[in-house]
Design an enzyme around this catalytic site. Structure first.
Site, PDB file in Angstrom:
ATOM      1  N   TYR A 187     -15.365  -1.974   7.743  1.00 52.55           N
ATOM      2  CA  TYR A 187     -13.969  -1.604   7.980  1.00 52.55           C
ATOM      3  C   TYR A 187     -13.588  -1.939   9.425  1.00 52.55           C
ATOM      4  O   TYR A 187     -12.550  -2.556   9.688  1.00 52.55           O
ATOM      5  CB  TYR A 187     -13.819  -0.110   7.704  1.00 52.55           C
ATOM      6  CG  TYR A 187     -12.466   0.499   7.988  1.00 52.55           C
ATOM      7  CD1 TYR A 187     -11.334   0.100   7.302  1.00 52.55           C
ATOM      8  CD2 TYR A 187     -12.333   1.533   8.927  1.00 52.55           C
ATOM      9  CE1 TYR A 187     -10.098   0.700   7.544  1.00 52.55           C
ATOM     10  CE2 TYR A 187     -11.115   2.138   9.165  1.00 52.55           C
ATOM     11  CZ  TYR A 187     -10.001   1.720   8.474  1.00 52.55           C
ATOM     12  OH  TYR A 187      -8.785   2.313   8.720  1.00 52.55           O
TER      13      TYR A 187
ATOM     14  N   GLY B 254      -0.506   4.907  -0.698  1.00 56.00           N
ATOM     15  CA  GLY B 254      -1.569   5.456   0.152  1.00 56.00           C
ATOM     16  C   GLY B 254      -1.067   6.603   1.019  1.00 56.00           C
ATOM     17  O   GLY B 254       0.125   6.928   1.027  1.00 56.00           O
ATOM     18  N   GLN B 255      -1.989   7.195   1.773  1.00 53.50           N
ATOM     19  CA  GLN B 255      -1.660   8.379   2.579  1.00 53.50           C
ATOM     20  C   GLN B 255      -0.498   8.102   3.545  1.00 53.50           C
ATOM     21  O   GLN B 255       0.413   8.907   3.684  1.00 53.50           O
ATOM     22  CB  GLN B 255      -2.899   8.830   3.371  1.00 53.50           C
ATOM     23  CG  GLN B 255      -2.710  10.175   4.073  1.00 53.50           C
ATOM     24  CD  GLN B 255      -3.703  10.395   5.210  1.00 53.50           C
ATOM     25  OE1 GLN B 255      -4.474   9.502   5.581  1.00 53.50           O
ATOM     26  NE2 GLN B 255      -3.697  11.593   5.773  1.00 53.50           N
TER      27      GLN B 255
ATOM     28  N   LYS C 224     -10.921  -4.603  11.064  1.00 53.39           N
ATOM     29  CA  LYS C 224      -9.851  -4.172  11.981  1.00 53.39           C
ATOM     30  C   LYS C 224      -9.838  -5.030  13.256  1.00 53.39           C
ATOM     31  O   LYS C 224      -8.779  -5.428  13.732  1.00 53.39           O
ATOM     32  CB  LYS C 224      -9.982  -2.680  12.309  1.00 53.39           C
ATOM     33  CG  LYS C 224      -9.672  -1.769  11.131  1.00 53.39           C
ATOM     34  CD  LYS C 224      -8.264  -2.002  10.595  1.00 53.39           C
ATOM     35  CE  LYS C 224      -7.943  -1.219   9.354  1.00 53.39           C
ATOM     36  NZ  LYS C 224      -6.678  -1.609   8.717  1.00 53.39           N
TER      37      LYS C 224
ATOM     38  N   GLY D 236       0.826  -1.215   0.000  1.00 52.34           N
ATOM     39  CA  GLY D 236       0.000   0.000   0.000  1.00 52.34           C
ATOM     40  C   GLY D 236       0.856   1.259   0.000  1.00 52.34           C
ATOM     41  O   GLY D 236       0.493   2.265   0.616  1.00 52.34           O
TER      42      GLY D 236
HETATM   43  C1  AKB Z   1     -10.912   6.441   8.280  1.00 51.66           C
HETATM   44  O1  AKB Z   1     -11.461   7.530   8.507  1.00 51.66           O
HETATM   45  O2  AKB Z   1     -11.482   5.484   7.749  1.00 51.66           O
HETATM   46  C2  AKB Z   1      -9.481   6.262   8.714  1.00 51.66           C
HETATM   47  C3  AKB Z   1      -9.391   5.652  10.067  1.00 51.66           C
HETATM   48  C4  AKB Z   1      -9.672   6.464  11.263  1.00 51.66           C
HETATM   49  O3  AKB Z   1      -9.087   4.499  10.182  1.00 51.66           O
HETATM   50  N1  AKB Z   1      -8.802   7.522   8.676  1.00 51.66           N
END
Ligand code: AKB
Length: 313
Positions: free
Chosen positions: A141, A11-12, A145, A8
């Site tokens: 997401y 990415g940022q 995690k 990655g």
């Molecule tokens: C998002 O906003 O999805 C990310 C994070 C806080 O994991 N920057």
């Protein structure tokens, strides 16, 4: 860490972490990988390879050919994009992580996993959120995690793999734009403040989230990966944060530099719901005690630096 592979890399975080690690460990010792090659320092200041983290054969060949001892696995889909395509988020985040861990396992590579404040959910205490607490996220997401944190812990317990990770807050930076996150407003606001003197926030007034300036995040990754393993009790999921603010708070900080800055709101219900499900402020004492987490930038210091950087032609 001697020979590091980063996924990655466009990415940022990747864009800056690759450069940060190349400065510390030497350009030739940090192999940047991504699915696309982008012109610039990541692909031009050291080794670069195309890689899809879900392709186990390609991952294994790269780890062997570069004699990699440390994997920094950043490739993944962020929160808002994940809600738009949950299947893609699961495939990229979970199958990518599993494939990378399986490749790292026989080669005994140290392994970094980026977790997030998204690993918490509506049932989590929102203020001074403890290191060990309820984790029932309501986004795909966040689900990836929590599963990722557990999977990394499992590889450590079962196979002795040296897995480590951080729960990143929203990260603010100027080298590469964030993509598909919920906390991204706190980056866009600086660009708009410098360019037009106003910003319309998709996150509502009073929504506090944890944040951190990128230099502190880069330092945290390097410190954690170099930390004495005997001191680490929370391997793959340390709470870290440098500040907590809502849109009004960041606007007030910007007004110290641009007094006429105007903030208005057009709340996006999807990203607002995600923000509402996340903590307001984390307890970072485990990271401080176990490996010396010490962020340097508070909100006003970050604002001064960001506005100076994004105002440069
Ligand atoms: C998002 O906003 O999805 C990310 C994070 C806080 O994991 N920057």
């Amino acid at each position: 860490m001697k020979k590091i592979l980063v996924t990655g890399s466009n990415g940022q975080i990747g864009v800056e972490l690759v450069q940060h690690l190349r400065k510390i460990y030497g350009s030739d010792n940090v192999v940047a990988t991504a699915r696309k090659k982008v012109a610039g320092p990541v692909s031009e200041s050291g080794p670069f390879a195309f890689l899809d983290a879900r392709d186990g054969k390609a991952v294994g060949e790269l780890l062997d050919s570069w004699k990699i001892d440390t994997v920094i696995h950043l490739a993944g889909i962020l929160s808002a994009r994940g809600e738009a395509d949950p299947q893609l988020a699961w495939d990229t985040n979970m199958n990518g992580l599993y494939t990378m861990l399986e490749a790292a396992r026989p080669r005994k590579c140290a392994f970094f996993f980026p977790s997030s404040i998204a690993a918490f959910g509506p049932g989590t205490p929102t203020k001074n959120t403890p290191q060990d607490t309820i984790q029932r996220p309501s986004t795909i997401y966040g689900v990836t995690k929590v599963a990722g944190e557990l999977l990394c812990d499992y590889y450590h317990l079962k196979y002795g793999l040296d897995t480590r990770g951080l729960r990143f807050p929203g990260l603010i930076s100027y080298s590469a734009p964030p993509g598909g996150g919920t906390t991204d407003y706190a980056v866009h606001i600086y660009y708009e403040a410098a360019a037009t003197g106003r910003y319309t926030s998709y996150i509502g007034k009073g929504s506090f989230m944890d944040m951190m300036y990128m230099p502190d995040a880069l330092d945290a990754v390097a410190r954690l990966m170099e930390a004495d393993p005997s001191k680490l009790r929370h391997r793959s999921a340390f709470n870290i944060s440098a500040m907590s603010f809502d849109p009004e708070g960041i606007a007030a900080s910007i007004r110290k530099v641009i007094p006429k800055f105007e903030l208005s709101y057009k709340v996006d219900p999807v990203r607002q719901a995600i923000a509402d499900s996340w903590p307001d402020s984390l307890d970072c004492s485990a990271a401080k005690e176990e490996w010396g987490f010490a962020p340097r930038y508070d909100l006003d210091a970050m604002t001064r630096d960001m506005l100076e950087r994004v105002s440069k032609p």
